[in-house]
Design an enzyme around this catalytic site. Structure first.
Site, PDB file in Angstrom:
ATOM      1  N   ALA A   6      77.672 -70.880  56.107  1.00  0.00           N
ATOM      2  CA  ALA A   6      76.847 -69.964  56.890  1.00  0.00           C
ATOM      3  C   ALA A   6      76.512 -70.652  58.207  1.00  0.00           C
ATOM      4  O   ALA A   6      75.813 -71.660  58.228  1.00  0.00           O
ATOM      5  CB  ALA A   6      75.579 -69.605  56.122  1.00  0.00           C
ATOM      6  N   CYS A 101      64.142 -64.266  53.322  1.00  0.00           N
ATOM      7  CA  CYS A 101      65.512 -64.261  53.827  1.00  0.00           C
ATOM      8  C   CYS A 101      66.411 -65.147  52.974  1.00  0.00           C
ATOM      9  O   CYS A 101      67.532 -64.776  52.642  1.00  0.00           O
ATOM     10  CB  CYS A 101      65.532 -64.739  55.280  1.00  0.00           C
ATOM     11  SG  CYS A 101      67.172 -64.711  56.046  1.00  0.00           S
ATOM     12  N   CYS A 193      62.109 -65.317  63.493  1.00  0.00           N
ATOM     13  CA  CYS A 193      63.348 -65.050  64.222  1.00  0.00           C
ATOM     14  C   CYS A 193      63.430 -63.628  64.756  1.00  0.00           C
ATOM     15  O   CYS A 193      64.037 -63.390  65.806  1.00  0.00           O
ATOM     16  CB  CYS A 193      64.554 -65.359  63.342  1.00  0.00           C
ATOM     17  SG  CYS A 193      64.834 -64.191  61.979  1.00  0.00           S
TER      18      CYS A 193
END
Length: 374
Positions: A6, A101, A193
């Site tokens: 990722a 998340c 974010c």
């Protein structure tokens, strides 16, 4: 192994992917497109998942010579992270979206797709360590992210890799420069974010709207009004909208939030002391709840907020009685349990805080190893 790396577009995930390649794995890079408007989510060191970040991740993959893809998870991210964040604040809680998340996106949706495509593991740039399936703090304590990874189950941890957790951040940047990665000096992302402005109250207000309520003191006397409980969190001192300190000149802090009545209670610093924590949605990193009470160190914020305690599993959740008080503990935060061994860095489990107690109970003696879940 086949490893899906990722790649956020930052230095940590780039070096993590590079180390996975060095280890001899078959590595494929993937960038998660999490924003419905990716051109708006980076302002200097604020935000992430922008077109700039996707481009940085692609260039890093090119340097490493690995395939690279962009996967659109924006709808899932909005539902499982952003909407959850807004609903939690509307309910008078203080959530940590990074935990959600990790739990719902990076190590659930992403990992599930990776496994379906034949990958054995997902590598990320998180600062944490895995030792035979045991989640531990990173070597770089200032960058440690084990707290926001403590929501992962034993199965999710079995498919995870954290290649940079054994190295201090300055060395990671130096390594990135040596490898010719352009992100070597890219600023770290800060704050939430999906709120690049950094103005959480405005972000929430635009989605929740005005929900008037009263600000009262510890005796229930009204001191002022507010536009919604989403603008407050336990332990908050600034931005209360009150004309000044208490009558005795001492500062006021938010000590309680009632979303049903819209009441925000304020009081003195000592009113924030918490001696017990209750949590639901307990997750035990070993895969099984402890058989009885166990000594541990609890942490209630991503950085700081630790105290020795005795915790035990209760009805799918957990209860922790603290040996030292903590302050600023709010519903919606995670409580993470660490094993107090010589290293003190092993994650035992976690839960989502549903309540706290201000009374100091007599803490029982240290339980024996036979009932500590070892």
């Amino acid at each position: 192994m086949r490893v899906l790396a990722a790649m956020s577009g930052g230095v940590d995930s780039a070096v993590a992917a590079a180390r996975a390649v060095d280890a001899g794995h078959e590595v494929v890079g993937v960038h998660l497109a999490l924003s419905e408007a990716p051109g708006t989510l980076r302002t200097g060191s604020r935000g992430c998942c922008s077109k700039e970040d996707a481009g940085d991740a692609r260039r890093a993959a090119d340097v490493l010579g690995i395939p690279f893809y962009v996967w659109d998870f924006a709808d899932r991210f909005k539902q499982d992270v952003i909407d959850d964040f807004v609903a939690s604040y509307a309910a008078g809680e203080t959530p940590n979206p990074c935990l959600r998340c990790n739990e719902k996106i990076k190590f659930s949706a992403l990992a599930d797709r990776a496994v379906a495509l034949g990958f054995d593991a997902v590598a990320t740039g998180h600062y944490a360590r895995l030792d035979d399936g045991v989640l531990r703090r990173a070597v770089d304590v200032d960058k440690d992210q084990s707290y926001v990874l403590a929501v992962l189950t034993a199965q999710q941890l079995s498919r995870a890799m954290f290649p940079v957790g054994d190295t201090p951040k300055p060395q990671i940047r130096a390594e990135a420069a040596e490898r010719g990665l352009a992100v070597a000096n890219k600023p770290d992302s800060h704050d939430i974010c999906f709120i690049p402005s950094g103005d959480t109250r405005a972000f929430l207000g635009a989605r929740i709207g005005i929900r008037p309520g009263a600000i009262v003191d510890s005796g229930g006397h009204k001191l002022g009004d507010h536009d919604g409980v989403h603008g407050f969190t336990i332990g908050q001192r600034k931005g209360l909208g009150l004309p000044g300190p208490a009558a005795d000149g001492r500062p006021r802090y938010v000590t309680g939030i009632d979303p049903d009545s819209g009441t925000v209670r304020v009081g003195a610093a000592e009113d924030l002391d918490v001696w017990s924590v209750r949590a639901d949605r307990a997750i035990w990193t070993s895969g099984a709840a402890p058989a009885g009470p166990l000594e541990c160190v609890v942490q209630v914020r991503a950085h700081g907020g630790t105290a020795p305690a005795i915790a035990e599993a209760v009805d799918g959740g957990l209860v922790a009685r603290l040996r030292e008080p903590l302050t600023g503990v709010a519903r919606g935060q995670a409580v993470v349990l660490y094993r107090p061994d010589a290293l003190g860095d092993e994650v035992i489990g976690s839960g989502t805080i549903t309540g706290t107690g201000s009374e100091r109970d007599e803490v029982v003696a240290t339980p024996s190893a036979s009932n500590s879940g070892e």
